[in-house]
Design a protein around this motif. Structure first.
Motif, PDB file in Angstrom:
ATOM      1  N   ALA A  81       0.817  -1.212   0.000  1.00  0.00           N
ATOM      2  CA  ALA A  81       0.000   0.000   0.000  1.00  0.00           C
ATOM      3  C   ALA A  81       0.849   1.260   0.000  1.00  0.00           C
ATOM      4  O   ALA A  81       0.533   2.246  -0.662  1.00  0.00           O
ATOM      5  CB  ALA A  81      -0.936  -0.006   1.205  1.00  0.00           C
ATOM      6  N   ALA A 103      -5.427  -1.851  -0.602  1.00  0.00           N
ATOM      7  CA  ALA A 103      -6.083  -2.540   0.525  1.00  0.00           C
ATOM      8  C   ALA A 103      -6.092  -4.042   0.278  1.00  0.00           C
ATOM      9  O   ALA A 103      -7.098  -4.607  -0.119  1.00  0.00           O
ATOM     10  CB  ALA A 103      -7.511  -2.029   0.702  1.00  0.00           C
ATOM     11  N   TYR A 104      -4.941  -4.672   0.504  1.00  0.00           N
ATOM     12  CA  TYR A 104      -4.831  -6.108   0.248  1.00  0.00           C
ATOM     13  C   TYR A 104      -5.579  -6.923   1.292  1.00  0.00           C
ATOM     14  O   TYR A 104      -6.238  -7.895   0.987  1.00  0.00           O
ATOM     15  CB  TYR A 104      -3.370  -6.549   0.189  1.00  0.00           C
ATOM     16  N   SER A 105      -5.454  -6.563   2.550  1.00  0.00           N
ATOM     17  CA  SER A 105      -6.253  -7.169   3.612  1.00  0.00           C
ATOM     18  C   SER A 105      -6.100  -6.328   4.863  1.00  0.00           C
ATOM     19  O   SER A 105      -5.232  -6.601   5.696  1.00  0.00           O
ATOM     20  CB  SER A 105      -5.841  -8.617   3.901  1.00  0.00           C
ATOM     21  N   PRO A 106      -6.910  -5.296   4.995  1.00  0.00           N
ATOM     22  CA  PRO A 106      -6.813  -4.459   6.198  1.00  0.00           C
ATOM     23  C   PRO A 106      -7.075  -5.247   7.473  1.00  0.00           C
ATOM     24  O   PRO A 106      -6.549  -4.908   8.534  1.00  0.00           O
ATOM     25  CB  PRO A 106      -7.870  -3.380   5.963  1.00  0.00           C
ATOM     26  N   LYS A 158      -8.740   2.392   6.110  1.00  0.00           N
ATOM     27  CA  LYS A 158      -9.405   1.096   6.255  1.00  0.00           C
ATOM     28  C   LYS A 158      -8.874   0.313   7.449  1.00  0.00           C
ATOM     29  O   LYS A 158      -9.643  -0.267   8.225  1.00  0.00           O
ATOM     30  CB  LYS A 158      -9.257   0.289   4.965  1.00  0.00           C
ATOM     31  N   ILE A 159      -7.545   0.266   7.600  1.00  0.00           N
ATOM     32  CA  ILE A 159      -6.960  -0.507   8.697  1.00  0.00           C
ATOM     33  C   ILE A 159      -7.306   0.128  10.031  1.00  0.00           C
ATOM     34  O   ILE A 159      -7.698  -0.562  10.983  1.00  0.00           O
ATOM     35  CB  ILE A 159      -5.432  -0.629   8.530  1.00  0.00           C
ATOM     36  N   ASN A 331      -5.655   1.967  -9.451  1.00  0.00           N
ATOM     37  CA  ASN A 331      -4.740   2.024  -8.308  1.00  0.00           C
ATOM     38  C   ASN A 331      -3.454   2.782  -8.613  1.00  0.00           C
ATOM     39  O   ASN A 331      -2.422   2.531  -8.005  1.00  0.00           O
ATOM     40  CB  ASN A 331      -4.419   0.600  -7.846  1.00  0.00           C
TER      41      ASN A 331
END
Length: 335
Positions: A81, A103-106, A158-159, A331
């Motif tokens: 990110a 946002a790959y995995s927040p 997001k995280i 992106n």
């Protein structure tokens, strides 16, 4: 695409190769994996490739950008990110596009932040090491309830929002800081946006989730840590340079704060993602930090889940496909 796109991957590990090779079966790109980092000395290996894929500790400064342009590189693909390791102005002038995975995995990062927090406050590493040697004493392992305490979320992307929700679920009061506050979201969740002095002074747990920018560089420093409660802890799964590490050592040494758990470190590029267990550590600041019993350090693994790796590969390769087929670059990182 008339020809097969060739991508040079830098600073790759076994989990990168596994996730990207599996995902690439749907795309058909020609990928070559390098285990060394991208920098001025290695950038020439990008010759005859169309794009490069890099990670957080690769360098895409102006000198590297110039070499990449001379090598014919048209696209830099960040499989992360953050983009503070890329000279965006130099890339723009060179005509090289930059894309990332926003946002790959927040959830992966937020959950690791929670794991760090609980491990730190409940002394899980110390307890684990004791029981491995049949030492079942619990002297010195007194923890602290998180229920009813105040959590400060520094950065509500997001995280940060997921972390706020997790800590709210533990019964914590949530304070937030972000230069671009979302008051509607905060009001709906029962959170409060506050100033920098207030979030530092009122938080029992301060969790960092903001990007590294000139404004956030060393946002945790000598002055801000002096505002904190003596029994407060800091959790950092964002970027290492959000914290002035020398100031953190001073604060820990003089008991201005109660502890810190870090998945990132501002000088990590020379150390993280590699095994240095048989070497003498030359980083005196990190060496000192590791001597504190109230400090927990992991090696930038918050993102490392099967879900996140799959998402990183899918989005990264889709970014490449969109670029070379003339599609919309959703992106793209712009200056």
């Amino acid at each position: 695409m008339e020809k097969t796109v060739k991508i040079a991957f830098f600073d790759t590990r076994s989990y990168d190769k596994s996730s990207f090779s599996a995902e690439n079966e749907k795309f058909g790109f020609e990928i070559e994996y390098f285990d060394f980092k991208l920098n001025e000395k290695t950038a020439f290996t990008a010759k005859n490739f169309d794009a490069v894929c890099i990670f957080v500790n690769d360098s895409a400064n102006s000198a590297v950008i110039k070499i990449l342009k001379d090598c014919g590189i048209k696209l830099i693909v960040l499989r992360c990110a953050g983009f503070n390791n890329v000279d965006l102005k130099a890339a723009q002038e060179a005509g090289i596009k930059i894309v990332r995975v926003p946002a790959y995995s927040p959830h992966a990062v937020a959950e690791h932040a929670l794991a760090l927090l609980l491990s730190l406050t409940r002394h899980i590493p110390q307890a684990y090491l004791r029981t491995k040697t049949q030492n079942f004493s619990i002297e010195g392992l007194t923890g602290r309830d998180l229920f009813g305490l105040t959590a400060g979320i520094l950065g509500t992307g997001k995280i940060g929002r997921i972390m706020a929700g997790i800590l709210k679920g533990l019964g914590m009061k949530i304070l937030c800081y972000d230069p671009y506050p979302d008051s509607k979201w905060a009001e709906a969740e029962g959170y409060s946006y506050v100033s920098i002095p207030e979030i530092f002074s009122k938080s029992d747990v301060l969790s960092l989730h903001c990007p590294l920018t000139p404004e956030t560089f060393h946002i945790v420093n000598h002055d801000t840590m002096k505002m904190m409660k003596e029994d407060a802890v800091i959790i950092n799964t964002g970027r290492g340079a959000l914290i002035d590490t020398k100031a953190l050592v001073h604060a820990l040494k003089h008991r201005h704060i109660a502890g810190a758990a870090l998945d990132v470190y501002e000088e990590e590029s020379a150390l993280f993602f590699n095994d240095h267990s048989t070497e003498i550590m030359t980083d005196d600041v990190l060496a000192r930090l590791l001597t504190f019993p109230n400090v927990l350090v992991t090696g930038h693994q918050a993102f490392l889940t099967t879900t996140a790796l799959s998402n990183i590969a899918e989005v990264s390769l889709q970014n490449v496909k969109d670029f070379f087929e003339g599609g919309e670059l959703k992106n793209e990182v712009k200056l």
